[in-house]
Design a protein around this motif. Structure first.
Motif, PDB file in Angstrom:
ATOM      1  N   THR A 506       0.849  -1.182   0.000  1.00 58.95           N
ATOM      2  CA  THR A 506       0.000   0.000   0.000  1.00 58.95           C
ATOM      3  C   THR A 506       0.889   1.238   0.000  1.00 58.95           C
ATOM      4  O   THR A 506       1.817   1.346   0.824  1.00 58.95           O
ATOM      5  CB  THR A 506      -0.914   0.025   1.231  1.00 58.95           C
ATOM      6  OG1 THR A 506      -1.712  -1.160   1.238  1.00 58.95           O
ATOM      7  CG2 THR A 506      -1.819   1.247   1.220  1.00 58.95           C
ATOM      8  N   LEU A 507       0.630   2.178  -0.912  1.00 58.77           N
ATOM      9  CA  LEU A 507       1.459   3.366  -1.062  1.00 58.77           C
ATOM     10  C   LEU A 507       0.648   4.627  -0.800  1.00 58.77           C
ATOM     11  O   LEU A 507      -0.536   4.695  -1.155  1.00 58.77           O
ATOM     12  CB  LEU A 507       2.047   3.433  -2.477  1.00 58.77           C
ATOM     13  CG  LEU A 507       2.934   2.262  -2.910  1.00 58.77           C
ATOM     14  CD1 LEU A 507       3.368   2.446  -4.356  1.00 58.77           C
ATOM     15  CD2 LEU A 507       4.147   2.129  -1.996  1.00 58.77           C
ATOM     16  N   ASP A 508       1.290   5.625  -0.194  1.00 64.81           N
ATOM     17  CA  ASP A 508       0.627   6.908  -0.004  1.00 64.81           C
ATOM     18  C   ASP A 508       0.660   7.694  -1.318  1.00 64.81           C
ATOM     19  O   ASP A 508       1.239   7.259  -2.315  1.00 64.81           O
ATOM     20  CB  ASP A 508       1.275   7.697   1.131  1.00 64.81           C
ATOM     21  CG  ASP A 508       2.757   7.951   0.893  1.00 64.81           C
ATOM     22  OD1 ASP A 508       3.175   8.014  -0.278  1.00 64.81           O
ATOM     23  OD2 ASP A 508       3.502   8.089   1.881  1.00 64.81           O
ATOM     24  N   ALA A 509       0.060   8.868  -1.317  1.00 67.88           N
ATOM     25  CA  ALA A 509      -0.087   9.644  -2.547  1.00 67.88           C
ATOM     26  C   ALA A 509       1.261  10.026  -3.153  1.00 67.88           C
ATOM     27  O   ALA A 509       1.445   9.962  -4.374  1.00 67.88           O
ATOM     28  CB  ALA A 509      -0.918  10.902  -2.271  1.00 67.88           C
ATOM     29  N   VAL A 510       2.230  10.422  -2.292  1.00 67.45           N
ATOM     30  CA  VAL A 510       3.543  10.837  -2.802  1.00 67.45           C
ATOM     31  C   VAL A 510       4.232   9.685  -3.509  1.00 67.45           C
ATOM     32  O   VAL A 510       4.724   9.822  -4.644  1.00 67.45           O
ATOM     33  CB  VAL A 510       4.424  11.369  -1.649  1.00 67.45           C
ATOM     34  CG1 VAL A 510       5.837  11.639  -2.153  1.00 67.45           C
ATOM     35  CG2 VAL A 510       3.813  12.629  -1.043  1.00 67.45           C
ATOM     36  N   HIS A 511       4.251   8.507  -2.867  1.00 64.07           N
ATOM     37  CA  HIS A 511       4.924   7.356  -3.468  1.00 64.07           C
ATOM     38  C   HIS A 511       4.178   6.844  -4.697  1.00 64.07           C
ATOM     39  O   HIS A 511       4.796   6.359  -5.652  1.00 64.07           O
ATOM     40  CB  HIS A 511       5.080   6.234  -2.441  1.00 64.07           C
ATOM     41  CG  HIS A 511       6.135   6.505  -1.413  1.00 64.07           C
ATOM     42  ND1 HIS A 511       5.864   7.140  -0.230  1.00 64.07           N
ATOM     43  CD2 HIS A 511       7.465   6.230  -1.400  1.00 64.07           C
ATOM     44  CE1 HIS A 511       6.968   7.242   0.477  1.00 64.07           C
ATOM     45  NE2 HIS A 511       7.964   6.707  -0.206  1.00 64.07           N
ATOM     46  N   ARG A 512       2.851   6.971  -4.688  1.00 63.66           N
ATOM     47  CA  ARG A 512       2.090   6.546  -5.870  1.00 63.66           C
ATOM     48  C   ARG A 512       2.451   7.402  -7.081  1.00 63.66           C
ATOM     49  O   ARG A 512       2.634   6.895  -8.198  1.00 63.66           O
ATOM     50  CB  ARG A 512       0.585   6.640  -5.597  1.00 63.66           C
ATOM     51  CG  ARG A 512       0.050   5.604  -4.632  1.00 63.66           C
ATOM     52  CD  ARG A 512      -1.475   5.454  -4.771  1.00 63.66           C
ATOM     53  NE  ARG A 512      -2.194   6.718  -4.644  1.00 63.66           N
ATOM     54  CZ  ARG A 512      -2.589   7.234  -3.490  1.00 63.66           C
ATOM     55  NH1 ARG A 512      -2.327   6.600  -2.346  1.00 63.66           N
ATOM     56  NH2 ARG A 512      -3.254   8.371  -3.455  1.00 63.66           N
ATOM     57  N   ASN A 513       2.556   8.708  -6.866  1.00 68.13           N
ATOM     58  CA  ASN A 513       2.898   9.602  -7.970  1.00 68.13           C
ATOM     59  C   ASN A 513       4.285   9.299  -8.529  1.00 68.13           C
ATOM     60  O   ASN A 513       4.505   9.327  -9.737  1.00 68.13           O
ATOM     61  CB  ASN A 513       2.831  11.060  -7.499  1.00 68.13           C
ATOM     62  CG  ASN A 513       1.416  11.521  -7.233  1.00 68.13           C
ATOM     63  OD1 ASN A 513       0.461  10.967  -7.786  1.00 68.13           O
ATOM     64  ND2 ASN A 513       1.262  12.519  -6.379  1.00 68.13           N
ATOM     65  N   ASN A 535      -5.211   2.102  -3.221  1.00 67.55           N
ATOM     66  CA  ASN A 535      -3.819   2.527  -3.036  1.00 67.55           C
ATOM     67  C   ASN A 535      -2.849   1.352  -3.070  1.00 67.55           C
ATOM     68  O   ASN A 535      -1.671   1.517  -2.738  1.00 67.55           O
ATOM     69  CB  ASN A 535      -3.661   3.265  -1.700  1.00 67.55           C
ATOM     70  CG  ASN A 535      -4.502   4.511  -1.628  1.00 67.55           C
ATOM     71  OD1 ASN A 535      -4.856   5.090  -2.651  1.00 67.55           O
ATOM     72  ND2 ASN A 535      -4.844   4.921  -0.411  1.00 67.55           N
ATOM     73  N   ASP A 536      -3.314   0.191  -3.474  1.00 69.52           N
ATOM     74  CA  ASP A 536      -2.490  -1.028  -3.458  1.00 69.52           C
ATOM     75  C   ASP A 536      -1.888  -1.313  -4.826  1.00 69.52           C
ATOM     76  O   ASP A 536      -2.492  -1.023  -5.867  1.00 69.52           O
ATOM     77  CB  ASP A 536      -3.320  -2.222  -3.010  1.00 69.52           C
ATOM     78  CG  ASP A 536      -3.791  -2.107  -1.573  1.00 69.52           C
ATOM     79  OD1 ASP A 536      -3.175  -1.321  -0.829  1.00 69.52           O
ATOM     80  OD2 ASP A 536      -4.769  -2.782  -1.214  1.00 69.52           O
ATOM     81  N   ASP A 560      11.741   6.016  -1.946  1.00 68.23           N
ATOM     82  CA  ASP A 560      12.301   6.991  -1.004  1.00 68.23           C
ATOM     83  C   ASP A 560      13.482   7.730  -1.620  1.00 68.23           C
ATOM     84  O   ASP A 560      13.671   8.929  -1.411  1.00 68.23           O
ATOM     85  CB  ASP A 560      12.744   6.291   0.288  1.00 68.23           C
ATOM     86  CG  ASP A 560      11.560   5.857   1.141  1.00 68.23           C
ATOM     87  OD1 ASP A 560      10.461   6.416   0.944  1.00 68.23           O
ATOM     88  OD2 ASP A 560      11.727   4.953   1.978  1.00 68.23           O
ATOM     89  N   ASP A 563      12.293  10.375  -3.920  1.00 65.15           N
ATOM     90  CA  ASP A 563      11.480  11.420  -3.293  1.00 65.15           C
ATOM     91  C   ASP A 563      12.380  12.446  -2.624  1.00 65.15           C
ATOM     92  O   ASP A 563      12.420  12.559  -1.399  1.00 65.15           O
ATOM     93  CB  ASP A 563      10.520  10.801  -2.278  1.00 65.15           C
ATOM     94  CG  ASP A 563       9.616  11.860  -1.636  1.00 65.15           C
ATOM     95  OD1 ASP A 563       9.409  12.903  -2.269  1.00 65.15           O
ATOM     96  OD2 ASP A 563       9.139  11.617  -0.512  1.00 65.15           O
TER      97      ASP A 563
END
Length: 637
Positions: A506-513, A535-536, A560, A563
């Motif tokens: 599961t990824l948050d919005a920043v990592h998804r982008n 989000n998966d 990471d 980012d």
């Protein structure tokens, strides 16, 4: 709410000055930039008490026309900009028209100026933004600004200044940056009546580097030159042995402007990737030019920041230029018990009396260069003593640049029996020399490498001619694995390891982008990742070389890494990270290898173009010469 009123002009000027004039170094920066824009070939800077009491900047540039002197101190008055479109092609260092009114509003300013077409010049005094006098005086061509009592009318701002020593340090750093930017301009910098820097203005960048950083750094320089798609880069970078724990020695200029930029810093450091240890930073003096339509310099009043229209393109260009300059060179560290390679030699002392920009001198000293004579076959017993010839030649015009600091010439006699005698100071700046005549780690030398044995189950001792080599098996295996993986990446033949069952993360919005942006590159690296709803995401496969790492750890580490808020090259940002992680599969220290395994490892290491450092920058090999070893045993003195 109180009554809303428009502030008076003086208050507005003082508020605006806070963006331009933060400290004495800010004043020096603006005045020196004006001197450069005025076409000066000689600039003199003097400060006292860190610049709080006095700042004097003199130049031999164009000067200011009498009728425009008062106008120059009006807000947003400039000779370098006429319309908004000019910002797209601006080449001058200054252009906003804020510096002089900002400086004058918080100090006592005296201006002396004269153009070459005028018989007399102008002396203009303005205190705290209020004109005090405007007189006709006799002065040389050019401009001199004298700034006294900085922040005398804004005590709240003055109390935030650092100590005089610290503020002097800021000015010193600024003047050094300007001297590196324009080696064709003669700079003289004086702090509290002591000469701190004098450059000749002869255009030799290496000379300026020598004066600022000393012999050791200058002798470790590598010249860099590259042109591509309208972009150019030239200057010097240092060998990896010159490294620091901060970015303080990363000097770079964009279109003739000293800046600090994340994209450029990242490109330089990534270019050194594999040559420097992590958290170590290189020495560079680089002049970078990009098309004007790709650059925005109107970002901040201090003009220290820029924005690139195509940052990834600029990043790739700089990184590749640095990488190619370092590649293929032999950087084998020598362990020498007598010397420290990190010691910076003292720069040559400045002349006791160096001319000011406008100073007239009746004579110019011409120094005859030293000549080396060899003794003829007939024995000569007389000792030739030191000769110091000086020929005085009259000059009919004012010198435009200050002379270089020259050492006293020396006439030496070298006998045939003593060809080793040499004068280390014979050359002003040491020539760039390769560390070795031929490369040690080369397939052609395989037969001359003799494996002696292993110590501490980590280091292999190898003899090569008159040198003893020590190879770190873990660092060497890391480098071999790294290059092996990079070759697969470039050939698009990366092995995949199927995840059975698939791993759901599961990824948050920043990592998804970030993932969506780099999805194509992840696929090229050997990943298979698919959206799994919401989000998966499902990880179906990972690069096969990432032994012993969990699939989630691999992906999250990469995201990471990306980012960081720096818009850089996709390919380099990803493959450097994955290649580094693949090195975890390398054989560890304290692991006993057989002679055959060590021979195979060293053989693979010799096949590499740059085998001297692991991907983290640690050395794979160090050497010690036979003569150095014999010194330790007192066999030779």
């Amino acid at each position: 709410m109180g009554e809303i009123k428009v502030l008076d002009e003086k208050t507005i000027d003082k508020i605006a000055a806070g963006e331009v004039v933060e400290k004495p170094a800010s004043v020096v920066k603006e005045l020196v930039e004006n001197a450069i824009d005025a076409g000066a070939t000689s600039v003199s800077v003097e400060v006292k008490n860190g610049g709080s009491d006095l700042i004097r900047v003199s130049d031999n540039g164009d000067g200011i026309v009498r009728e425009q002197v008062r106008t120059a101190f009006l807000p947003h008055a400039t000779s370098k900009l006429r319309k908004i479109e000019d910002l797209e092609t601006i080449e001058s260092l200054g252009f906003r028209g804020e510096a002089l009114p900002s400086i004058a509003s918080v100090s006592q300013v005296e201006l002396l100026t004269k153009t070459k077409d005028e018989i007399t010049g102008v002396r203009y005094c303005i205190d705290g933004g209020t004109e005090q006098s405007f007189d006709e005086v006799g002065v040389p061509d050019g401009t001199t600004f004298v700034v006294r009592n900085l922040f005398f009318n804004t005590p709240a701002r003055k109390k935030f200044l650092k100590s005089a020593m610290t503020e002097t340090g800021y000015v010193t750093e600024l003047v050094e940056q300007m001297a590196l930017l324009r080696p064709d301009i003669a700079f003289k910098y004086t702090a509290n009546s002591a000469n701190k820097l004098v450059t000749s203005g002869n255009g030799d960048l290496k000379e300026v580097i020598y004066r600022i950083y000393g012999r050791d750094i200058t002798s470790a320089l590598l010249e860099i030159e590259r042109e591509e798609d309208g972009m150019t880069i030239h200057g010097f970078i240092a060998k990896p042995l010159i490294a620091r724990s901060s970015r303080g020695m990363e000097n770079y200029y964009v279109n003739g402007r000293y800046v600090k930029d994340k994209v450029i810093a990242r490109a330089i450091e990534d270019g050194y990737s594999g040559f420097l240890m992590q958290h170590k930073f290189p020495f560079t003096v680089l002049s970078i030019n990009v098309p004007a339509d790709l650059l925005d310099v109107n970002v901040h009043p201090r003009k220290m920041e820029v924005k690139f229209g195509e940052s990834e393109k600029v990043y790739d260009f700089i990184r590749n230029a640095v990488k190619e300059t370092l590649s293929g060179k032999e950087f084998i560290n020598s362990f020498d018990f007598e010397k420290s390679s990190s010691k910076i030699a003292e720069a040559p002392k400045a002349p006791v009396k160096a001319p000011e920009p406008f100073e007239r001198r009746p004579f110019r000293e011409v120094i005859i260069e030293p000549t080396v004579l060899r003794k003829p076959e007939s024995k000569i017993t007389e000792e030739i003593k030191e000769i110091k010839p000086v020929i005085a030649a009259p000059v009919t015009e004012e010198p435009k640049i200050m002379p270089a600091v020259l050492k006293e010439p020396e006439l030496r006699l070298i006998t045939e029996e003593d060809n080793s005698v040499r004068d280390e100071e014979e050359e002003y700046i040491p020539k760039q020399m390769n560390l070795f005549e031929d490369k040690i780690l080369d397939k052609n030398n395989a037969d001359e490498l003799k494996i002696i044995g292993q110590i501490f189950d980590t280091y292999w001792i190898v003899q090569y001619k008159d040198k003893m080599l020590m190879i770190d098996q873990h660092a060497a295996h890391e480098k071999v694995n790294y290059e092996r993986f990079m070759k697969k990446f470039e050939e698009r033949s990366v092995d995949k390891q199927i995840c059975s069952p698939s791993v759901i993360i599961t990824l948050d919005a920043v990592h998804r982008n970030i993932l969506e942006r780099f999805m194509e590159r992840f696929d090229e690296m050997g990943f298979e990742i698919e959206p799994f709803g919401g989000n998966d995401y499902a990880i179906r496969a990972v690069p096969g070389d990432l032994y012993g790492l969990t699939e989630e750890e691999v992906l999250i580490s990469l995201l990471d890494e990306l980012d960081e808020g720096v818009n850089v090259s996709e390919v380099s940002a990803i493959h450097d990270r994955i290649a580094t992680m693949s090195c975890k599969a390398a054989v560890k220290g304290n692991t006993k290898l057989s002679f055959d395994e060590a021979k195979a490892l060293i053989s693979e290491l010799m096949d590499l173009k740059d085998p001297y450092n692991c991907p983290h920058g640690r050395p794979t090999i160090i050497q010690m010469s036979k003569s150095e070893l014999e010194k330790k045993f007192k066999r030779i003195i």
